[in-house]
Structures are given as C-alpha cells and as structure tokens.
Design a protein around this motif. Structure first.
Motif, PDB file in Angstrom:
ATOM      1  N   SER A 250      62.330  32.529   4.515  1.00  0.00           N
ATOM      2  CA  SER A 250      60.853  31.990   4.424  1.00  0.00           C
ATOM      3  C   SER A 250      61.277  31.209   5.494  1.00  0.00           C
ATOM      4  N   ARG A 251      62.320  30.777   6.369  1.00  0.00           N
ATOM      5  CA  ARG A 251      62.440  30.126   7.703  1.00  0.00           C
ATOM      6  C   ARG A 251      62.549  28.286   6.695  1.00  0.00           C
ATOM      7  N   ILE A 252      63.221  27.683   7.865  1.00  0.00           N
ATOM      8  CA  ILE A 252      63.442  26.444   7.288  1.00  0.00           C
ATOM      9  C   ILE A 252      62.103  25.844   7.756  1.00  0.00           C
ATOM     10  N   GLY A 253      62.578  24.319   5.836  1.00  0.00           N
ATOM     11  CA  GLY A 253      61.025  23.340   5.493  1.00  0.00           C
ATOM     12  C   GLY A 253      60.682  23.706   4.311  1.00  0.00           C
ATOM     13  N   LYS A 254      59.680  22.195   3.888  1.00  0.00           N
ATOM     14  CA  LYS A 254      59.559  22.447   2.362  1.00  0.00           C
ATOM     15  C   LYS A 254      58.233  23.864   2.395  1.00  0.00           C
ATOM     16  N   VAL A 255      57.520  23.490   3.432  1.00  0.00           N
ATOM     17  CA  VAL A 255      55.871  23.987   3.321  1.00  0.00           C
ATOM     18  C   VAL A 255      56.736  25.779   3.813  1.00  0.00           C
ATOM     19  N   ALA A 256      57.449  26.228   4.334  1.00  0.00           N
ATOM     20  CA  ALA A 256      57.768  27.776   4.653  1.00  0.00           C
ATOM     21  C   ALA A 256      58.624  28.151   3.339  1.00  0.00           C
ATOM     22  N   ALA A 257      59.362  27.154   2.293  1.00  0.00           N
ATOM     23  CA  ALA A 257      59.920  27.485   0.977  1.00  0.00           C
ATOM     24  C   ALA A 257      58.864  27.449   0.691  1.00  0.00           C
ATOM     25  N   ALA A 258      57.740  27.019   0.426  1.00  0.00           N
ATOM     26  CA  ALA A 258      56.933  26.952  -0.921  1.00  0.00           C
ATOM     27  C   ALA A 258      55.834  27.811  -0.827  1.00  0.00           C
ATOM     28  N   VAL A 259      55.313  28.188   0.257  1.00  0.00           N
ATOM     29  CA  VAL A 259      54.727  29.341   0.447  1.00  0.00           C
ATOM     30  C   VAL A 259      55.044  30.754   0.199  1.00  0.00           C
ATOM     31  N   THR A 260      57.109  30.517   1.071  1.00  0.00           N
ATOM     32  CA  THR A 260      57.419  31.686   0.004  1.00  0.00           C
ATOM     33  C   THR A 260      58.011  31.931  -1.119  1.00  0.00           C
ATOM     34  N   THR A 261      57.595  31.049  -2.136  1.00  0.00           N
ATOM     35  CA  THR A 261      58.161  30.970  -3.049  1.00  0.00           C
ATOM     36  C   THR A 261      56.790  31.536  -4.128  1.00  0.00           C
ATOM     37  N   THR A 262      55.329  30.693  -3.662  1.00  0.00           N
ATOM     38  CA  THR A 262      54.195  31.518  -3.876  1.00  0.00           C
ATOM     39  C   THR A 262      53.984  32.583  -3.671  1.00  0.00           C
ATOM     40  N   VAL A 263      54.031  32.930  -2.629  1.00  0.00           N
ATOM     41  CA  VAL A 263      54.068  34.714  -2.155  1.00  0.00           C
ATOM     42  C   VAL A 263      54.356  35.236  -3.243  1.00  0.00           C
ATOM     43  N   LEU A 264      56.065  34.972  -3.556  1.00  0.00           N
ATOM     44  CA  LEU A 264      56.866  35.887  -4.362  1.00  0.00           C
ATOM     45  C   LEU A 264      55.793  35.656  -5.517  1.00  0.00           C
ATOM     46  N   VAL A 265      55.843  34.621  -6.549  1.00  0.00           N
ATOM     47  CA  VAL A 265      55.386  34.984  -7.552  1.00  0.00           C
ATOM     48  C   VAL A 265      54.218  35.310  -7.804  1.00  0.00           C
ATOM     49  N   GLU A 266      52.868  34.946  -6.405  1.00  0.00           N
ATOM     50  CA  GLU A 266      51.348  35.623  -7.093  1.00  0.00           C
ATOM     51  C   GLU A 266      50.650  36.986  -6.803  1.00  0.00           C
ATOM     52  N   LYS A 267      52.195  37.501  -5.296  1.00  0.00           N
ATOM     53  CA  LYS A 267      51.922  38.870  -4.908  1.00  0.00           C
ATOM     54  C   LYS A 267      53.190  39.750  -5.357  1.00  0.00           C
ATOM     55  N   PHE A 268      54.062  39.205  -5.155  1.00  0.00           N
ATOM     56  CA  PHE A 268      55.114  40.216  -6.109  1.00  0.00           C
ATOM     57  C   PHE A 268      55.866  40.597  -6.998  1.00  0.00           C
ATOM     58  N   GLY A 269      55.332  39.624  -8.173  1.00  0.00           N
ATOM     59  CA  GLY A 269      55.161  39.197  -9.500  1.00  0.00           C
ATOM     60  C   GLY A 269      56.737  39.147  -9.853  1.00  0.00           C
ATOM     61  N   VAL A 270      57.831  38.329  -9.045  1.00  0.00           N
ATOM     62  CA  VAL A 270      58.630  37.795  -9.669  1.00  0.00           C
ATOM     63  C   VAL A 270      58.940  37.387 -10.607  1.00  0.00           C
ATOM     64  N   THR A 271      59.821  37.168 -11.566  1.00  0.00           N
ATOM     65  CA  THR A 271      59.829  36.368 -12.611  1.00  0.00           C
ATOM     66  C   THR A 271      61.153  35.164 -12.815  1.00  0.00           C
ATOM     67  N   HIS A 272      61.988  35.398 -11.777  1.00  0.00           N
ATOM     68  CA  HIS A 272      62.962  34.705 -11.813  1.00  0.00           C
ATOM     69  C   HIS A 272      63.232  34.232 -10.504  1.00  0.00           C
TER      70      HIS A 272
ATOM     71  N   HIS B 103      58.216  25.172 -10.975  1.00  0.00           N
ATOM     72  CA  HIS B 103      57.680  24.051 -12.413  1.00  0.00           C
ATOM     73  C   HIS B 103      55.925  24.347 -12.569  1.00  0.00           C
ATOM     74  N   GLU B 104      55.637  24.626 -11.546  1.00  0.00           N
ATOM     75  CA  GLU B 104      53.706  24.518 -11.815  1.00  0.00           C
ATOM     76  C   GLU B 104      53.545  26.016 -12.109  1.00  0.00           C
ATOM     77  N   LEU B 105      54.543  26.888 -11.509  1.00  0.00           N
ATOM     78  CA  LEU B 105      53.648  28.451 -12.034  1.00  0.00           C
ATOM     79  C   LEU B 105      54.232  28.505 -13.514  1.00  0.00           C
ATOM     80  N   GLY B 106      55.388  27.715 -13.958  1.00  0.00           N
ATOM     81  CA  GLY B 106      56.135  27.963 -15.321  1.00  0.00           C
ATOM     82  C   GLY B 106      57.533  29.248 -14.438  1.00  0.00           C
ATOM     83  N   VAL B 107      57.656  29.440 -13.069  1.00  0.00           N
ATOM     84  CA  VAL B 107      58.519  30.512 -13.102  1.00  0.00           C
ATOM     85  C   VAL B 107      60.288  30.029 -13.012  1.00  0.00           C
TER      86      VAL B 107
END
Ligand code: ADE
Length: 249
Positions: free
Chosen positions: A48-70, A203-207
């Motif tokens: 993700s690289r360091i920091g909250k924004v970097a982590a948030a965008v990486t998490t969002t992409v994992l869920v929305e683009k890569f379809g991860v469930t966990h 939490h917001e995406l239900g994952v």
C-alpha cells in the motif's frame, strides 16, 4: 474466499509473492497487485505504501476491482503499552484513528458522521490469525529467526496480544506522545499508520478484515532506529510463517 493481503512496505511481505502459484501482476493506481494462489487460497498481494490514505485506496481497489472477500493486513507496529515488547505479536480486536480530532464538533477520535471511534476487526479471522501466530511461535520461531537476530532484539519467548490498534499519519517516537495515547485509549496494544483506515473501508464496504502486527519498537525516542533494524532483518520472517499457517488452516 478471495484474500487480499496488504503490507505497507516490501520488507513486511517479502516471500509471499514468491510463494504464490501462477502469479500475475496487474498495475493499477500506481501499485502492483499480484494475483495468484497462496497455499491453495485465491489471493491478491499488494504493497500500500505508508499512511491512512494509501491504505484506504489500496483496500478499496482490492474490493472493488479485484473482488476480494476478506482482507488481511500484515506489518510492524510500535508498542502501545509498557507490557508489550519488541518481537511480540499483536492481532487487532478493533482499530481507531488516533489523529482524528474534530472536537468540539465531534468527540476526540470519532470519525465524523459515522458515530464511531472504533472500527471492528472480524473476530473469526482474528482468531484464525491468533492460532497461526501461536503455531509460529511454538513450532517455527527458533528455526525461522536467526539466533543473532534473536539475541540482538532480545527475543526469547515473544507473546501474543489481542486488543486495540491505533493508526495515524505520524510515526510515534516520543514517550510523552505514546503515554498520552495509552491513557486516552484503554486497551491499546500497538500504534501504526494504516490499520484503522483499512478497517474503516472494510466496515463501510461490508468486507471482513484482520490486522496482524509484529512489534518493532517502543514508540519512544529509539523508535526510528529500532524500527529500521527490525523491519530489515526480522519482520518478513514473521509475516511469511504466520500467513502460511493462516492459509493452511
Ligand atoms: N510502525 C512501526 N513503529 C511505529 C511507530 N512507532 N509509529 C507509527 N508506526 C509505526
């Protein structure tokens, strides 16, 4: 299960991509996403690289683009209490953004308009991580960590803690600061810079998500030196063995 595995730095995830079966790389939003199978689990590994924004965008992409469930975040952290030592393992029960403060409009730590200060980690995933971590300490630790490193960091019998992890866009290297956070956040076990952002997005995406951290420093004036030494020589070993056990369970 399709598992997204995030770390901030390559040292916190070294060996996992190499262990993947049939890995292929997809570049998106300036990050490399490695898609493949990890010990029979469908997985996507990313830094993700360091920091909250970097982590948030990486998490969002994992869920929305890569379809991860966990989602599983693995990395290092500063100790959040005096009873927690370098080399100990911490699993999040819940996570808070310690630099969030919109007071007096909202209480300190509350993420405005969510009504929440603490975001939960998934209990079942956390329990699975705890079991993987204790298997690592009982069966792999002595062989996995070089005796010189064990001596250098005084790693005799690391312990495992489950509790509150606080994240902020600050490297905490000040005794007064960590004492303040410890007093303000009961049950604090570790401070780091990404976990609570991952937890809010999940939490917001239900994952369901879990956060695993190895303590690299005491978040005091020696933190930067200790962090750099630990992350270079030990962090990846912990992550590799614990994630392997987690996947094989
Ligand atoms: N990650 C590892 N050590 C840390 C610290 N002291 N503060 C913030 N993030 C960290």
């Amino acid at each position: 299960m399709r598992l997204g595995i995030i770390s901030a730095l390559s040292e916190e995830q070294q060996g996992l991509v190499e262990a993947m079966q049939g890995p292929h790389k997809l570049i998106h939003g300036q990050r490399d996403y490695w898609v493949g199978r990890l010990w029979e689990i469908d997985a996507v590994c990313v830094l993700s690289r360091i920091g909250k924004v970097a982590a948030a965008v990486t998490t969002t992409v994992l869920v929305e683009k890569f379809g991860v469930t966990h989602i599983l975040f693995t990395g290092v952290a500063g100790a959040g209490a005096r009873t927690i030592a370098v080399g100990d393992i911490v699993v999040a029960e819940s996570l808070v953004q310690h630099d969030m403060d919109a007071s007096p409009l909202f209480p300190r730590f509350e993420v405005p308009l969510t009504g929440l200060t603490h975001f939960p980690a998934d209990h079942a995933l956390g329990t699975r991580l705890l079991e993987a971590a204790s298997g690592f300490l009982d069966e792999d630790f002595v062989d996995a960590i070089d005796p010189r490193e064990r001596a250098a960091f005084n790693l005799t019998r690391p312990r495992i803690h489950r509790g509150l992890i606080a994240s902020g866009d600050q490297f905490v290297d000040d005794r007064a600061h960590i004492n303040d956070l410890n007093a303000a956040l009961p049950g604090l076990v570790a401070v780091e810079m990404e976990g609570a952002a991952v937890a809010q997005v999940c939490h917001e995406l239900g994952v369901p998500c879990a956060v695993l951290r190895t303590i690299s420093d005491n978040a005091n004036e020696d933190a930067a030196t200790d962090f750099l030494r630990f992350v270079k020589s030990v962090a990846a070993r912990y992550a590799f063995y614990i994630v392997r056990r987690f996947c094989l369970q």
